[in-house]
Design a protein around this motif. Structure first.
Motif, PDB file in Angstrom:
ATOM      1  N   GLU A  72      52.021  35.753  39.321  1.00  0.00           N
ATOM      2  CA  GLU A  72      51.167  36.743  38.762  1.00  0.00           C
ATOM      3  C   GLU A  72      49.770  36.619  38.997  1.00  0.00           C
ATOM      4  N   TYR A  74      48.646  37.263  42.122  1.00  0.00           N
ATOM      5  CA  TYR A  74      48.602  38.383  42.966  1.00  0.00           C
ATOM      6  C   TYR A  74      48.369  39.629  42.488  1.00  0.00           C
ATOM      7  N   ARG A  75      48.549  39.969  41.171  1.00  0.00           N
ATOM      8  CA  ARG A  75      48.398  41.175  40.601  1.00  0.00           C
ATOM      9  C   ARG A  75      46.941  41.447  40.247  1.00  0.00           C
ATOM     10  N   SER A  98      44.597  40.228  48.146  1.00  0.00           N
ATOM     11  CA  SER A  98      44.923  40.957  46.912  1.00  0.00           C
ATOM     12  C   SER A  98      43.837  41.233  45.994  1.00  0.00           C
TER      13      SER A  98
END
Length: 353
Positions: A72, A74-75, A98
């Protein structure tokens, strides 16, 4: 930084960890430090997300932190997000791809190995800052990364915290009890060798060995006079630590970047015997007389003999207390990227009576 934009990313811990387990289950010093700092920041209004390698679900009941899985991290995130990555510099670099606008800090709790020589240039290129846990740690890292061509990343120093609950009390010390309270890979074989040598001069001595139990390590065969306690709840470990003549840590194999067990022992009024000039030992002990050339068995015997006759009255350094550490983190999080926050190097003194 806004109140709810601190992301702590831990790709290293083998098992998920939560505030509810602090002090009640086996846990490494790094994990305990992370939880204490995030909990302290929560009291200052900083809401954090803790991303871990194992899938952790979400918020735990009555817990101020929010837990989620590593993937999560990398969101998409708000550009004002501050991301702190534990130890894994390559993950910090990957997260930069990211999160091009986020401030990213690498919180190191170890010494990078020779295979990480490229990390300095990579961190500079990605604009990742570094937080070390002691001045000696930062000095070592600067030497390791030193590169006149690419430069070096901005390095901050913030100590690991010692719980305010750890204080000296009226517990009577056992003049024959020594304690080792670290993982076996931190020089336990050498500890055994030196205990055997010291016990030849002081045959009534015993050594209790408490393994934090957060990883599986090969343990050397204990000699006569050694009791292997295995993993203990912190409350039980601290009870034994209060009773011990000293924390017996005269090994030259493993260099601590901070040495939380040393600071905690001092906080409980327990002196430490450790190797002079190794890692952060000289910086973390609260008095000069706790570091020795530990290959000198006669010096070890002399120090133990002195402490048996006249136990020292010591305490940990104020810079390691949770309030000071959380304040340092809060200040760093409010600063623009690249501003150095470093506590003054503590000065050790002679043993106080």
């Amino acid at each position: 930084m806004t109140q709810d934009h601190l992301w702590l990313v831990d790709p290293c811990a083998s098992e998920p960890y939560f505030l509810a387990g602090l002090g009640h289950r086996p846990m490494g010093g790094t994990e305990a430090t992370v939880l204490r700092v995030l909990s302290g920041l929560a009291e200052k209004g900083v809401r954090s997300r803790l991303f871990q390698r194992a899938d952790t679900g979400s918020r735990v009941s009555n817990d101020p932190l929010f837990y989620t899985s590593l993937q999560e991290a990398y969101r998409a995130a708000d550009p004002s997000t501050v991301i702190v990555v534990i130890n894994a510099w390559k993950v910090a670099i990957k997260l930069r791809k990211s999160h091009p606008a986020a401030r990213i800090l690498l919180w190191l709790h170890n010494y990078p190995g020779r295979h990480n020589r490229k990390m300095g240039a990579a961190l500079v290129h990605a604009g990742v800052e570094v937080v070390c846990v002691s001045h000696s740690h930062a000095t070592h890292l600067r030497r390791f990364l030193g590169n006149a061509v690419t430069g070096a990343p901005k390095i901050h120093v913030i100590y690991n915290p010692v719980s305010d609950a750890l204080k000296r009390d009226a517990t009577r010390r056992d003049p024959d009890l020594l304690l080792f309270a670290s993982a076996p890979h931190k020089g336990l074989a050498e500890i055994f060798e030196r205990f055997v040598a010291v016990r030849q001069a002081m045959p009534s001595l015993s050594l209790h060995v408490a393994d934090p139990g957060y990883m599986t390590w090969t343990t050397p065969t204990p000699p006569e006079g050694v009791a292997m306690l295995g993993p203990l709840p912190q409350s039980e470990l601290h009870c034994i630590m209060r009773q011990a003549l000293c924390l017996f840590y005269p090994q030259s194999i493993f260099a601590e970047t901070f040495g939380l067990v040393i600071a905690e022992a001092n906080a409980l009024g327990t002196p430490v015997i450790c190797q002079r000039g190794l890692g952060a030992n000289d910086e973390i002990v609260s008095t000069d007389d706790q570091t020795l050339e530990c290959s000198d068995i006669s010096a070890l015997v002399a120090r133990l003999t002195l402490w048996r006759r006249d136990p020292p009255r010591i305490k940990t350094q104020d810079a390691f207390r949770i309030e000071a550490v959380v304040d340092a983190w809060f200040e760093l999080l409010q600063q623009p990227a690249g501003v150095t926050v470093a506590p003054p190097e503590p000065a050790t003194t002679a043993l106080a009576s």
